[in-house]
Design a protein around this motif. Structure first.
Motif, short mmCIF file in Angstrom:
data_model
loop_
_atom_site.label_atom_id
_atom_site.label_comp_id
_atom_site.label_asym_id
_atom_site.label_seq_id
_atom_site.Cartn_x
_atom_site.Cartn_y
_atom_site.Cartn_z
N THR A 121 11.27 4.07 10.91
CA THR A 121 12.03 2.81 10.83
C THR A 121 11.62 1.94 12.01
OG1 THR A 121 13.87 3.66 12.16
CG2 THR A 121 14.00 3.99 9.78
N ASN A 122 12.01 0.68 11.96
CA ASN A 122 11.80 -0.19 13.11
C ASN A 122 12.60 0.33 14.31
OD1 ASN A 122 10.02 -2.30 12.12
ND2 ASN A 122 11.72 -2.91 10.79
N MET A 126 2.05 -5.14 11.86
CA MET A 126 1.85 -4.05 10.91
C MET A 126 1.02 -4.40 9.70
SD MET A 126 5.69 -3.65 9.27
CE MET A 126 6.49 -3.26 10.81
N ARG A 170 -1.44 3.07 11.98
CA ARG A 170 -0.58 2.28 12.87
C ARG A 170 -1.12 2.27 14.30
NH1 ARG A 170 3.88 2.89 16.31
NH2 ARG A 170 5.20 1.02 16.35
N TRP A 173 0.17 2.88 6.03
CA TRP A 173 0.99 2.04 6.90
C TRP A 173 0.72 0.56 6.64
CZ3 TRP A 173 5.06 1.84 9.90
CH2 TRP A 173 5.20 0.78 10.80
N PRO A 174 1.79 -0.28 6.54
CA PRO A 174 3.22 0.03 6.62
C PRO A 174 3.89 0.14 5.25
CG PRO A 174 2.93 -2.32 6.79
CD PRO A 174 1.55 -1.75 6.58
N LYS A 181 15.14 -0.98 8.26
CA LYS A 181 14.23 -0.34 7.31
C LYS A 181 12.88 -1.06 7.26
CE LYS A 181 16.10 0.73 3.43
NZ LYS A 181 16.65 0.63 2.05
N ILE A 182 11.82 -0.29 7.17
CA ILE A 182 10.49 -0.84 6.92
C ILE A 182 10.17 -0.78 5.43
CG2 ILE A 182 8.02 -0.56 7.38
CD1 ILE A 182 8.79 0.63 10.10
N THR A 183 10.40 0.37 4.82
CA THR A 183 10.16 0.57 3.40
C THR A 183 10.89 1.82 2.94
OG1 THR A 183 8.44 0.97 1.71
CG2 THR A 183 8.05 1.87 3.90
#
Length: 377
Positions: free
Chosen positions: A268-269, A179, A223, A261-262, A274-276
């Motif tokens: 979410t993953n 990512m 992405r 992105w990201p 959580k990604i952010t």
């Protein structure tokens, strides 16, 4: 000004050559929609992982198959012999032969473009080849673009091709499931690039002359962009991309813009982590539409024909994980609602295109994939 992002759960809103001349044996189902009843006609089966389509001036259609074959559909029949001269592809996972796009001057120069994954399991690259269509196959095939640096892995590869009115070519690339590459201007992963028709860099690209940035880049922070389309009135390029678990996007591309992105996402993953927390950040573009949960949009086309006057101006995209075709209403550069067509009737739509006859054509992602057409009921 940065636009506000529109988020909601997936819901429904209330003398040209004929591509197919022999319809005597075709099966058709009829279905209603909010604006127009339509029929679904099966044109052909037996395509292995079809990915994209292009309509030739003489009424024939070219169809790419992900394992690396270019097929011809003509006079209501799929030619069992693939065209020769297709470049070697790395076919595994999501990798292989992907998009096909005709040069704007194809009727005169017979030039077309293929996006594909070159290399092997250790190192592969999203690539574009330029070729001429001759009798029985391609000739003068030249690779004109590579999304460097290469990587291993067969996920999040893109890739679509579209030309603008000035004859510039746009190519989308995925982040290769790495990512942070989407935010690196020295890396061509997770970008939309803008090229001349020979693969050279236009001097007015937004990052030309900027130290540490690749001059091919038009927009960044993407992405896995799997749809590009030219707006028939404004000439702007529109894009759809896959989010992770949630967070698919519809965007209007601007030169030099960062789509987040990201660092920004509603997804979410895949394991739910959580990604952010960021849904908006200064200096980053908000999407026109974000889908939660994901629909996995694939292929993109504006409908401009007269066979479905109620659909004129709508945007169409396949929805892989939603097993539907989405018709998206737009007003200028605003999202204006959507409806789902073919729900559960035609799973895994990989591409949607308007044919020269004003009808909509679809291919489905399957080892026994098919070519289909939407017609007025």
């Amino acid at each position: 000004m940065v636009r506000r992002r529109f988020v909601l759960a997936v819901s429904a809103m209330a003398a040209i050559p004929a591509v197919v001349r022999d319809r005597s044996t075709l099966a058709q189902d009829t279905m209603p929609s909010a604006r127009a009843s339509y029929g679904l006609t099966t044109l052909s089966r037996g395509l292995e992982q079809p990915w994209s389509m292009a309509f030739l001036p003489d009424g024939r259609m070219l169809i790419t198959e992900r394992p690396g074959r270019l097929r011809v559909f003509a006079q209501g029949r799929l030619d069992p012999r693939p065209l020769e001269g297709v470049p070697a592809v790395h076919a595994a996972g999501q990798a292989g032969l992907l998009d096909i796009c005709l040069h704007p001057g194809f009727a005169q120069n017979r030039v077309l473009y293929l996006s594909y994954i070159a290399g092997d399991s250790r190192l592969s690259l999203t690539s574009v080849a330029r070729a001429e269509l001759g009798d029985g196959g391609l000739r003068n095939v030249v690779r004109i673009f590579e999304a460097r640096p290469g990587a291993s892995g067969n996920l999040n590869l893109g890739s679509r091709i579209v030309f603008d009115r000035a004859g510039k070519m746009y190519v989308s690339t995925g982040d290769r499931f790495q990512m942070n590459r989407a935010q690196d201007l020295g890396d061509l992963a997770g970008k939309v690039v803008r090229l001349n028709d020979d693969g050279s860099v236009p001097p007015d690209n937004p990052f030309v002359g900027r130290q540490g940035a690749r001059p091919e880049i038009f927009s960044w922070g993407h992405r896995n962009p799997q749809g590009l389309a030219l707006h028939p009135e404004t000439g702007r390029i529109w894009e759809v991309e896959h989010g992770p678990k949630g967070g698919d996007e519809l965007n209007v591309l601007k030169p030099g813009a960062n789509y987040g992105w990201p660092l920004v996402t509603y997804g979410t993953n895949y394991d739910g982590s959580k990604i952010t927390d960021n849904r908006h950040l200064p200096g980053m573009e908000d999407a026109l539409r974000t889908w939660v949960p994901s629909i996995s949009p694939c292929g993109l086309t504006f409908y401009t024909g007269h066979k479905f006057p109620q659909w004129r101006g709508s945007l169409f995209t396949g929805a892989l994980s939603n097993q539907a075709l989405f018709r998206i209403g737009v007003e200028g550069e605003r999202y204006a609602g959507e409806e789902r067509l073919l729900v559960g009737r035609l799973p895994y739509i990989r591409d949607v295109r308007q044919g020269p006859d004003g009808l909509l054509y679809l291919v489905t992602r399957s080892d026994d994939g098919g070519l289909f057409r939407l017609e007025p009921a």
